[in-house]
Structures are given as structure tokens and as C-alpha cells.
Design a protein around this motif. Structure first.
Motif, PDB file in Angstrom:
ATOM      1  N   ARG A 131      15.474  16.522  51.888  1.00 46.99           N
ATOM      2  CA  ARG A 131      14.277  18.047  52.537  1.00 46.99           C
ATOM      3  C   ARG A 131      14.791  18.378  54.236  1.00 46.99           C
ATOM      4  O   ARG A 131      14.945  19.208  54.704  1.00 46.99           O
ATOM      5  N   THR A 132      14.473  17.680  54.489  1.00 48.03           N
ATOM      6  CA  THR A 132      14.852  17.942  56.195  1.00 48.03           C
ATOM      7  C   THR A 132      16.064  17.895  56.725  1.00 48.03           C
ATOM      8  O   THR A 132      16.188  19.097  57.361  1.00 48.03           O
ATOM      9  N   ALA A 133      17.322  17.203  56.110  1.00 51.49           N
ATOM     10  CA  ALA A 133      18.370  17.389  56.637  1.00 51.49           C
ATOM     11  C   ALA A 133      18.622  18.855  55.651  1.00 51.49           C
ATOM     12  O   ALA A 133      20.061  19.768  56.162  1.00 51.49           O
ATOM     13  N   LYS A 134      17.818  19.531  54.332  1.00 50.66           N
ATOM     14  CA  LYS A 134      18.656  20.937  54.365  1.00 50.66           C
ATOM     15  C   LYS A 134      17.869  22.274  54.981  1.00 50.66           C
ATOM     16  O   LYS A 134      18.354  23.184  55.244  1.00 50.66           O
ATOM     17  N   GLN A 135      16.678  21.450  55.696  1.00 50.79           N
ATOM     18  CA  GLN A 135      16.299  22.300  56.831  1.00 50.79           C
ATOM     19  C   GLN A 135      16.943  22.498  57.696  1.00 50.79           C
ATOM     20  O   GLN A 135      16.849  23.789  58.543  1.00 50.79           O
TER      21      GLN A 135
ATOM     22  N   GLY B  97       5.017  17.812  61.110  1.00 51.73           N
ATOM     23  CA  GLY B  97       5.042  17.092  59.705  1.00 51.73           C
ATOM     24  C   GLY B  97       5.749  18.276  58.557  1.00 51.73           C
ATOM     25  O   GLY B  97       6.396  17.761  57.320  1.00 51.73           O
ATOM     26  N   GLY B  98       4.743  19.290  59.003  1.00 51.99           N
ATOM     27  CA  GLY B  98       5.151  20.639  57.292  1.00 51.99           C
ATOM     28  C   GLY B  98       4.747  21.926  58.258  1.00 51.99           C
ATOM     29  O   GLY B  98       3.920  21.991  58.637  1.00 51.99           O
ATOM     30  N   VAL B  99       5.579  22.779  57.278  1.00 54.77           N
ATOM     31  CA  VAL B  99       5.105  24.071  57.304  1.00 54.77           C
ATOM     32  C   VAL B  99       3.250  23.989  57.069  1.00 54.77           C
ATOM     33  O   VAL B  99       1.941  24.529  57.457  1.00 54.77           O
TER      34      VAL B  99
END
Length: 230
Positions: free
Chosen positions: A219-223, A168-170
Motif C-alpha cells: 500500500r505504501t509503495a503504491k502511494q 500513519g495515514g489519512v
């Protein structure tokens, strides 16, 4: 000298620094936890870090009940003994339960994971009844708790594939909820029902911190700007 008398204070501080690098802890219902008097905390067991979550959430000196097979390892025993850990065998034993009873009668706080081991599938198992004998007639407060967020971490029995999709994230969000105090006659079945109810509150609290779908997507697309999304 202060560190010798209050080793858990330094240990809690160091654990919090390390824990915050990968986890974000949110505590709910701490008002239900008495600041003095005998206290028996009972909750679910999902990973090897469960003790750290409880230690950081409860601002009291805590004694943990641990499997004797782990306690007796030479590289753990001296430190665990210093922190007052109570070893217990897989089937339970009277000596360990007697130590729990004595600690509760002295007004100390003790944590037991009634399942007797870490869950292998993420679900709560049967709560063993050993704590009933230890708590009876001690006048202690029995506090149920439920924590979520560590199942799927590297310290749980989750499969590698599940760990990957549940990341799910860092920073992984961890939530712990404490229930209302129960008396020292609380049975294993009743405590488990209370813990199950707290699981609903924990997941509800976790849902309230979610981003909206559009924000999460962006946010996911940016990563991963060069990845195909559909």
C-alpha cells in the motif's frame, strides 16, 4: 425548543461529522458506563480534542470541568456556560468542587481530567486528588477511561517531527476504553492504576486492526511509486 433543551445532541452530531473527516473512533467497554445516576469519568489528557472523544463515546449529557483561564475567554464563555461547563482554577477551588458534587448528587455525568493539563510528553502525569473530595459520599459511580490516538495530532503538544512520523495515514485511529465502575471512595492513585491498565487494553485493541506487513508495504509503495525504498 428541542435544541435548546438538548444542545449537546446537536453538538455531538456536528462534532461527529467533523471528527470523522480525519479520525476513526473505536469504543471499548461502554457496557461499564451506567445509563443513569451520578457518574464521574476520569481519564488521561493528551490533546485539546479529548473532550470531543468522550462526548461522542458516551451517550449521556455530560458536564466537563475546564481550566478557568480558557473558560473566561469572551468568545468561549457564553457557549461553555450554555453547555454547563464547570470552570476550575489551576490549583483547584472549593466552589468548583462543590458544583461537581452537586451535579453528581443530581445524577448527572461529569468528566474530569485529573492530570490538570495536557501531557507534554505523551505520558500520564500525576493524578490530582481534588476529585476525591467532590465524589465522596455522593454515591456516584467512578469510571476510569483511557484513550489513545490523539497524541501526535495537531491538537497535542507533540513535536512537528513526531506528528509527521506518527500520522500513519489519512485517517487517524482513536481508541477509548472504559473500565469497570468504582465506588465514590476511589483514590487518585487507584484510579491512575486502573487507567494505566486500560492503556494496555487500548493499545492491544489498536494492534488488532493493523494490516499485515506485506499488505502495508504494498500500500505504501503504491502511494509512492517513484520513491527509493532500500
Amino acid at each position: 425548543y428541542t435544541l435548546y433543551l438538548l444542545p449537546q445532541s446537536l453538538f455531538r452530531y456536528l462534532i461527529r461529522i467533523w471528527f470523522s473527516q480525519s479520525y476513526r473512533l473505536r469504543v471499548h467497554g461502554l457496557r461499564h458506563v451506567p445509563s443513569t445516576g451520578g457518574l464521574l469519568l476520569l481519564g488521561n489528557h493528551t490533546s485539546w480534542l479529548d473532550w470531543a472523544v468522550v462526548a461522542m463515546a458516551v451517550p449521556r449529557r455530560i458536564k466537563f470541568v475546564m481550566a478557568r483561564s480558557i473558560y473566561e475567554r469572551w468568545y468561549f464563555r457564553r457557549v461553555l456556560s450554555w453547555f454547563g461547563v464547570i470552570p476550575i482554577s489551576a490549583g483547584g477551588n472549593r466552589q468548583a468542587l462543590k458544583k461537581v458534587t452537586e451535579a453528581l448528587e443530581r445524577g448527572e455525568a461529569v468528566v474530569i481530567f485529573p492530570e490538570g493539563g495536557i501531557t507534554r510528553n505523551g505520558q500520564m502525569g500525576v493524578f490530582r486528588k481534588g476529585f476525591e473530595l467532590a465524589a465522596r459520599d455522593t454515591g456516584c459511580a467512578v469510571i476510569p477511561f483511557y484513550h489513545r490516538g490523539l497524541w501526535g495530532s495537531a491538537f497535542s503538544w507533540a513535536t512537528p517531527s513526531f506528528r509527521k512520523i506518527s500520522r500513519g495515514g489519512v485517517i487517524r485511529d482513536v481508541t477509548i476504553c472504559f473500565g469497570r465502575p468504582m465506588d465514590d471512595t476511589a483514590t487518585a492513585d487507584v484510579v491512575k492504576k486502573e487507567v494505566f491498565q486500560l492503556s494496555i487494553e487500548a493499545w492491544k485493541a489498536y494492534g488488532e486492526i493493523f494490516e499485515t506487513i506485506p499488505v502495508s508495504f504494498m500500500r505504501t509503495a503504491k502511494q509512492s511509486p517513484s520513491s527509493q525504498c532500500i
